[in-house]
Design a protein around this motif. Structure first.
Motif, PDB file in Angstrom:
ATOM      1  N   THR A 170       0.783  -1.278   0.241  1.00  0.00           N
ATOM      2  CA  THR A 170      -0.002  -0.063  -0.100  1.00  0.00           C
ATOM      3  C   THR A 170       0.591   1.203  -0.368  1.00  0.00           C
ATOM      4  O   THR A 170       0.152   2.199  -0.320  1.00  0.00           O
ATOM      5  N   LYS A 171       2.220   0.960   0.405  1.00  0.00           N
ATOM      6  CA  LYS A 171       2.909   2.234   1.040  1.00  0.00           C
ATOM      7  C   LYS A 171       3.522   3.189  -0.951  1.00  0.00           C
ATOM      8  O   LYS A 171       3.167   3.415  -0.679  1.00  0.00           O
ATOM      9  N   GLN A 198      -3.289  -4.177   2.051  1.00  0.00           N
ATOM     10  CA  GLN A 198      -1.599  -5.472   2.143  1.00  0.00           C
ATOM     11  C   GLN A 198      -2.488  -6.294   3.583  1.00  0.00           C
ATOM     12  O   GLN A 198      -2.286  -5.917   4.562  1.00  0.00           O
ATOM     13  N   ILE A 200      -1.224  -8.145   6.163  1.00  0.00           N
ATOM     14  CA  ILE A 200       0.723  -8.101   6.715  1.00  0.00           C
ATOM     15  C   ILE A 200       0.100  -9.871   7.702  1.00  0.00           C
ATOM     16  O   ILE A 200       1.085 -10.259   7.517  1.00  0.00           O
ATOM     17  N   THR A 204      -4.177  -8.537  11.145  1.00  0.00           N
ATOM     18  CA  THR A 204      -3.549  -7.289  10.475  1.00  0.00           C
ATOM     19  C   THR A 204      -3.713  -7.047   9.474  1.00  0.00           C
ATOM     20  O   THR A 204      -3.402  -7.865   8.584  1.00  0.00           O
ATOM     21  N   SER A 206      -3.430  -3.367   6.347  1.00  0.00           N
ATOM     22  CA  SER A 206      -3.039  -2.055   5.805  1.00  0.00           C
ATOM     23  C   SER A 206      -4.312  -1.168   4.907  1.00  0.00           C
ATOM     24  O   SER A 206      -3.731  -2.311   4.008  1.00  0.00           O
ATOM     25  N   ARG A 208      -5.309   1.489   2.082  1.00  0.00           N
ATOM     26  CA  ARG A 208      -5.622   3.312   2.507  1.00  0.00           C
ATOM     27  C   ARG A 208      -7.333   3.911   1.125  1.00  0.00           C
ATOM     28  O   ARG A 208      -7.094   2.153   0.262  1.00  0.00           O
ATOM     29  N   LYS A 244      -4.806  -0.513   9.765  1.00  0.00           N
ATOM     30  CA  LYS A 244      -3.475  -0.006  10.418  1.00  0.00           C
ATOM     31  C   LYS A 244      -3.879   1.116   8.937  1.00  0.00           C
ATOM     32  O   LYS A 244      -3.792   0.798   7.662  1.00  0.00           O
ATOM     33  N   ASP A 249      -5.333   3.514  14.111  1.00  0.00           N
ATOM     34  CA  ASP A 249      -5.658   2.734  13.634  1.00  0.00           C
ATOM     35  C   ASP A 249      -6.519   1.985  14.182  1.00  0.00           C
ATOM     36  O   ASP A 249      -7.020   2.507  14.685  1.00  0.00           O
TER      37      ASP A 249
END
Length: 277
Positions: A170-171, A198, A200, A204, A206, A208, A244, A249
């Motif tokens: 995602t970053k 994404q 993890i 968890t 991630s 956007r 996240k 969070d």
């Protein structure tokens, strides 16, 4: 107009007390106050109104003036607003929204709300109710062509339509480039919010998000809920997941037995002020 700027995981709105009287031309006012250069700045404007069905009613307007059906981060801030400003002393609230009445449990410290859990209701998976145009009753890992690239989408409504896309990273994903093409694709009659996810680990993810009418935002509560439902449907996570976001969070629980989604997260007052319109 008096207002309070609030944020939940960086999803920021301008909040206006409209319990006594609602704003006229609120769609135009939302565009003015949301402007980050010439207004207050925010992802939109939220009006806190009276209700004959619940404790309060929330009306949410996006930065472009269009009305949204639901905002998970926004409704937590509404709860903090009405409690902190002593419009209620209840720690269990009902708030009316265009997507139904939502029920909230407040966690308080020193007579201030620090965290809110929202019963976000049942996810809608039926394609025509989301709405998304598809030959299938449900859209789960269904291919879609966006700018010549094939993605697989899972569609869920949590009051707003969401298309969830799983990506490796995602970053470095170009959300601002690809988001508008999802939002305005012809298979989404009411446009769509798109979550890029994404995984993890099993608890968890991630995320956007590109929100219809607002662009990329730091967080989206309904999007986080829809994403966890999509993760479970695709066998990628357990039922309780930390999401996240760029702004912080959120803790999401998908209770499959009751078919309900619960969201827990912060609500913060940034500042108060007045603006001439």
């Amino acid at each position: 107009m008096k207002f309070t700027k609030m944020q939940g995981c960086g999803n920021d709105y301008v909040y206006v007390n409209c319990i006594e009287k609602e704003l006229e031309n609120s769609n135009e006012i939302a565009k003015v106050v949301s402007n980050r250069h010439f207004g207050v700045g925010g992802d939109g404007m939220i009006m806190i109104c009276s209700s004959d069905k619940a404790d309060f009613r929330m009306k949410m307007l996006n930065a472009d003036g269009s009305e949204g059906a639901m905002c998970g981060n926004g409704i937590r801030c509404v709860a903090k607003y009405v409690y902190d400003y002593k419009l209620t002393n209840k720690e269990n609230l009902s708030i009316e929204t265009p997507s139904g009445i939502k029920y909230l449990d407040l966690t308080t410290e020193n007579n201030k709300v620090v965290e809110v859990t929202v019963n976000m209701g049942s996810p809608i998976l039926e394609a025509k109710l989301i709405p998304v145009i598809s030959d299938n009753d449900k859209v789960i890992a269904e291919p879609i062509d966006i700018d010549g690239v094939e993605y697989k989408i899972t569609c869920v409504s949590m009051g707003n339509p969401h298309a969830i896309v799983f990506v490796e990273d995602t970053k470095n994903f170009q959300v601002e480039k690809i988001g508008p093409s999802f939002e305005n694709n012809k298979i989404f009659p009411d446009r769509v919010n798109t979550e890029f996810i994404q995984v993890i680990d099993r608890n968890t993810i991630s995320m956007r998000v590109w929100e219809r009418g607002s662009g990329e935002t730091l967080a989206c509560g309904t999007g986080a809920c829809a994403s966890v439902v999509a993760c479970v449907l695709n066998g990628k996570t357990e039922d309780e997941v930390t999401v996240k976001l760029l702004g912080g969070d959120l803790k999401i629980k998908y209770d499959r037995e009751q078919n309900l989604v619960f969201m827990t997260g912060p609500a913060v007052i940034v500042f108060e002020g007045e603006i001439e319109l």
